[in-house]
Structures are given as structure tokens and as C-alpha cells.
Enzyme design. Structure first.
Site, PDB file in Angstrom:
ATOM      1  N   CYS A   1       0.661  -0.823  -0.224  1.00 10.60           N
ATOM      2  CA  CYS A   1       0.271  -0.124   0.035  1.00 10.60           C
ATOM      3  C   CYS A   1       0.363   1.143   0.322  1.00 10.60           C
ATOM      4  O   CYS A   1       0.246   2.216  -0.014  1.00 10.60           O
ATOM      5  CB  CYS A   1      -0.724  -0.353   0.656  1.00 10.60           C
ATOM      6  SG  CYS A   1      -1.942  -1.227   0.965  1.00 10.60           S
TER       7      CYS A   1
ATOM      8  N   HIS B   1     -11.974  10.694  -7.987  1.00 13.35           N
ATOM      9  CA  HIS B   1     -10.923  10.547  -9.125  1.00 13.35           C
ATOM     10  C   HIS B   1      -9.508  11.573  -9.347  1.00 13.35           C
ATOM     11  O   HIS B   1      -9.138  11.998  -9.462  1.00 13.35           O
ATOM     12  CB  HIS B   1     -11.807  11.436 -10.651  1.00 13.35           C
ATOM     13  CG  HIS B   1     -12.036  10.021 -11.504  1.00 13.35           C
ATOM     14  ND1 HIS B   1     -13.613   9.703 -10.913  1.00 13.35           N
ATOM     15  CD2 HIS B   1     -11.581   9.163 -11.761  1.00 13.35           C
ATOM     16  CE1 HIS B   1     -13.785   8.611 -11.721  1.00 13.35           C
ATOM     17  NE2 HIS B   1     -12.637   7.996 -12.716  1.00 13.35           N
TER      18      HIS B   1
ATOM     19  N   GLU C   1     -13.022   0.684   1.987  1.00 14.50           N
ATOM     20  CA  GLU C   1     -12.182   0.911   0.932  1.00 14.50           C
ATOM     21  C   GLU C   1     -11.927  -0.681   0.324  1.00 14.50           C
ATOM     22  O   GLU C   1     -11.403  -0.213  -0.946  1.00 14.50           O
ATOM     23  CB  GLU C   1     -10.696   1.220   1.982  1.00 14.50           C
ATOM     24  CG  GLU C   1      -9.673   1.588   1.551  1.00 14.50           C
ATOM     25  CD  GLU C   1      -7.999   2.142   2.081  1.00 14.50           C
ATOM     26  OE1 GLU C   1      -7.780   2.800   2.549  1.00 14.50           O
ATOM     27  OE2 GLU C   1      -7.721   0.645   2.254  1.00 14.50           O
TER      28      GLU C   1
HETATM   29 ZN   LIG Z   1      -4.932   1.728  -0.559  1.00 13.98          ZN
END
Ligand SMILES: [Zn+2]
Length: 119
Positions: free
Chosen positions: A24, A68, A108
Site C-alpha cells: 500500500c 478521481h 476501502e
Molecule cells: Zn489503498
């Protein structure tokens, strides 16, 4: 009697985690799901809050600013927790006085969310 009203939103954004030892730390993206709950009493229009009013507030204050976008440009180290805190800051002063913000839930991924509960 207080009634809870809840609405969901989606936005896509990129981020990378800072000082993180793992994949990540690399630039990547998510399609986030955001849930916002408010509560209040039923008013003269027979609603706690018009879903359309809630939609307009969240889209203007949050979705239009994050969709975005590269989250690191907006939020320092944008973990789900930090993004959720940022969303609370954006919304807390913009809800109609007739309702209380109950919780903000940010997914998420389909199986992972964080929640700030205001109770
Ligand atoms: Zn992430």
C-alpha cells in the site's frame, strides 16, 4: 421518536500510504463506498431529511472533492481512518440543524470499512 436516515455514495480515488512497509506504499486506487447516517424527528414534510438534500450536501462537500483525485494531495497519509476524519470535517457544519450526524462509514474495499460514530 428519532429516526435514522442513511445514504450511500461511491467515489474512486488514488492514494499511497506514507511510511508504510507493504504494497500500500505504492500508488494504487480504490472505489470507496461512503455511508452517512443522520437522525432526527419527522418534520412537517413527513421526513427527517429529504434524501435529495442529504445527497446534495455529501456530493458537494465530499464526493466532488475526492472523486478521481489523488488523495495524498488533499489529506496527509490518507488511510481509511484519515479520509473518514476528513469527511467528518467536511460535513459536520453543513448538516441541517434539524438532524444530528450519527456516523460516517467508509469502505476501502467490499470487506473493509472504518466508521466514526458520533454517539
Ligand atoms: Zn489503498
Amino acid at each position: 421518536m428519532r429516526i435514522k436516515v442513511y445514504k450511500e455514495f461511491n467515489f474512486s480515488a488514488a492514494h499511497k500510504l506514507v511510511d508504510y512497509n507493504g504494497e500500500c506504499a505504492n500508488l494504487h486506487g480504490h472505489t470507496y463506498k461512503l455511508g452517512v447516517a443522520v437522525s432526527g424527528s419527522v418534520g412537517e414534510n413527513s421526513m427527517v431529511i429529504d434524501f435529495k438534500v442529504l445527497k446534495n450536501i455529501v456530493e458537494e462537500r465530499v464526493v466532488s472533492k475526492l472523486d478521481h483525485k489523488y488523495l495524498n494531495d488533499i489529506i496527509h497519509n490518507p488511510t481509511a481512518e484519515r479520509v473518514c476524519e476528513w469527511i467528518l470535517d467536511e460535513l459536520k457544519d453543513y448538516m441541517p440543524e434539524s438532524v444530528n450526524l450519527e456516523f460516517i462509514r467508509l469502505w476501502e474495499s467490499e470487506t473493509s470499512y472504518v466508521e466514526i460514530s458520533l454517539k
